[in-house]
Design an enzyme around this catalytic site. Structure first.
Site, PDB file in Angstrom:
ATOM      1  N   GLU A 106     127.618  17.525  68.995  1.00 48.06           N
ATOM      2  CA  GLU A 106     128.774  18.380  68.742  1.00 48.06           C
ATOM      3  C   GLU A 106     129.722  18.444  69.940  1.00 48.06           C
ATOM      4  OE1 GLU A 106     128.035  22.479  68.074  1.00 48.06           O
ATOM      5  OE2 GLU A 106     130.083  22.795  67.375  1.00 48.06           O
ATOM      6  N   ASP A 107     129.188  18.503  71.142  1.00 50.56           N
ATOM      7  CA  ASP A 107     130.015  18.800  72.306  1.00 50.56           C
ATOM      8  C   ASP A 107     130.268  17.633  73.255  1.00 50.56           C
ATOM      9  OD1 ASP A 107     130.126  21.367  71.415  1.00 50.56           O
ATOM     10  OD2 ASP A 107     128.526  22.111  72.711  1.00 50.56           O
TER      11      ASP A 107
END
Ligand code: MN
Length: 522
Positions: A106-107
């Site tokens: 996600e990051d």
């Protein structure tokens, strides 16, 4: 004997951001990583160790330029989540790997394909589930419900997704102090609304309690502070009471040669506050309500007999309240909880709840399903599977609109349970307030739709009859019967509601079609 560590202290210490020079920071990261390995030593083999190291190295590299709001290196967060999985939920290997990797896709620039290449399909599948459901609540309300539904669909693939999500939320709540006020409020309220009930449903009692307390800390800071302070001030007095109370019980247990541990813990801050509000009483009137827990070491074969023996010892010294005896050993709760509860009168004239259980039962009560798996030779069909299949039925029903669903789901999460029996003596678990009609739909939707009434313990009752624990129910059906609009007011289970709505809609559609046919023929 002492009170166990209070969750509020844990939260307070971790909120202090640690600012270190790069060398010291590196050392601290390694120290925390090694603590994970120590925590899951018992369940780990050589392969697991290698895989965990690989996950740690990847996570460290991927998050290397990121910092948390507190200024700490970002890697502290995935490490903390992995630690919760290992220490507080009791899982190893794959769970720890996925916890370390949970924010990577996600990051950072790493993709799901990278994860699959470096690890395997299973790990990639769980990380995918976690990536998809994160940020779920940052959107509009209808999107929330829709995403929540997806989250649960993923859950039915691998329950570790939901456990890591809960561990992730727990660490974010423990470190919520560094967030801006408006975010604190939003995160704290959705924790109380969704995550704490979810943790409860999965049997993660200590996590549930901590989530509720932390939530209160941000939604009602004044209340939280004042109760925490008063608990601190009354601690000595409480400890003395527990010591006096348990003295005769201990003497007897020693004489009988039991190995045991006795814990006395006050109610959580949140439950004290709930009680104060509900009964409109002051702190002084509820603060000393606490449970004494007697945990005995007992082999599987004799644990029921041993538990009742301890019950007998306790009630030899103190008079029990006959209305407050709860036997969750003979009939465990749907989430797997087993324990014997009684409330007895102390010499000072105070009611004290005594919980009696074995080491195995205590571990299940504290750590939930993970502990279940450890003892799975005893659990033939886990109640978790039943819960997941129930959720799945709801999700698959075409009529359940996302928002209706979340309301119904919430109801089922918060409700307490009753146990009822089929004519053949099969046990069914239903939420409190369930009716004969709910029971009929619980058996089968065809039986629900054709239900005209029921016989409870051989007595004729209407389908709106509210069931009590222990009822034995025979459903009466008629081929001519069909669902009516007012049935919706007579059911509480999500399953019955969605089936009735679907049947009513289908009937209306048929009526409209017949009407059309009639007019075109004439
Ligand atoms: Mn996270």
């Amino acid at each position: 004997m002492s009170e166990p560590k209070q969750p509020l202290l844990k939260a307070d210490t971790s909120e202090e951001p640690i600012v270190l020079d790069p060398e010291a920071e590196k050392k601290e990261i390694l120290k925390r990583y090694r603590a994970i390995l120590r925590a899951c030593k018992a369940t780990m083999d050589k392969g697991d160790r290698k895989m965990i190291r690989k996950a740690f190295d990847l996570s460290l590299e991927a998050h290397k330029d990121m910092r948390r709001k507190s200024g700490e290196p970002y890697i502290f967060h995935p490490i903390a989540v992995a630690m919760i999985m290992a220490e507080e939920i009791g899982l190893g290997g794959v769970s720890i790997v996925c916890a370390l990797l949970h924010d990577v896709v996600e990051d950072t620039q790493y993709t799901l394909e990278d994860i699959e290449k470096l690890f395997d399909k299973k790990v990639a599948g769980i990380v995918d589930g976690l990536t998809k459901i994160s940020g779920v609540f940052d959107h509009t309300s209808s999107l929330q419900a829709e995403n929540f539904r997806k989250m649960l669909l993923t859950l039915s693939d691998d329950v570790r997704v939901i456990l890591i999500k809960i561990a992730d939320r727990l660490h974010n709540m423990r470190t919520l102090g560094s967030m801006p006020k408006d975010k604190q409020l939003k995160i704290a309220s959705e924790t109380a609304y969704l995550y704490a009930p979810l943790a409860h449903r999965l049997g993660l009692y200590s996590i549930k309690t901590e989530l509720d307390d932390l939530s209160l800390k941000y939604t009602e800071p004044e209340v939280f502070k004042s109760i925490a302070l008063k608990l601190q001030e009354s601690k000595k007095e409480r400890e003395k009471f527990i010591l006096d109370f348990t003295k005769p019980i201990k003497a007897e247990l020693d004489k009988e040669g039991y190995k045991y541990e006795i814990k006395g813990r006050p109610k959580s801050i949140n439950s004290i506050w709930t009680k104060m509000k509900k009964q409109e009483v002051s702190f002084e009137e509820v603060y000393d309500l606490f449970a004494i827990r007697i945990i005995i070491d007992s082999p599987l074969e004799t644990e029921k007999a041993d538990s009742w023996k301890v019950y007998s010892i306790v009630t030899d010294h103190f008079t029990p309240n006959p209305d407050r005896l709860r036997d969750w050993i003979s009939t465990p709760k749907a989430n797997g909880y087993e324990s014997l509860h009684t409330t007895v009168m102390s010499k000072e004239g105070k009611w004290v709840e005594v919980q009696i259980r074995t080491r195995r039962m205590d571990e299940i009560a504290e750590k939930g399903y993970a502990a279940h798996w450890k003892y799975k030779e005893k659990t033939t069909e886990s109640a978790l599977d039943e819960w997941i299949s129930r959720i799945r039925e709801l999700l698959e029903s075409p009529e359940s609109n996302a928002l209706d669903f979340i309301d119904d789901f919430k109801l089922n999460l918060f409700a307490d349970e009753i146990f009822v029996f089929t004519p053949k003596g099969e046990i069914k678990t239903l939420p409190v307030g369930s009716t004969a009609l709910d029971f009929a739909f619980e058996i089968h939707s065809d039986i629900g739709e054709k239900c005209i009434g029921a016989k409870i313990n051989h007595r004729l009752v209407p389908l709106s009859y509210k069931l009590n624990s222990g009822d034995q129910i025979e459903i009466l059906t008629s081929a001519k019967q069909h669902p009516k609009d007012d049935w919706l007011a007579n059911v509480v289970t999500a399953k019955a509601k969605s089936k009735i709505k679907a049947a009513l809609k289908e009937e209306r559609r048929k009526l409209a079609e017949d009407g059309k046919k009639f007019s075109s023929e004439s």
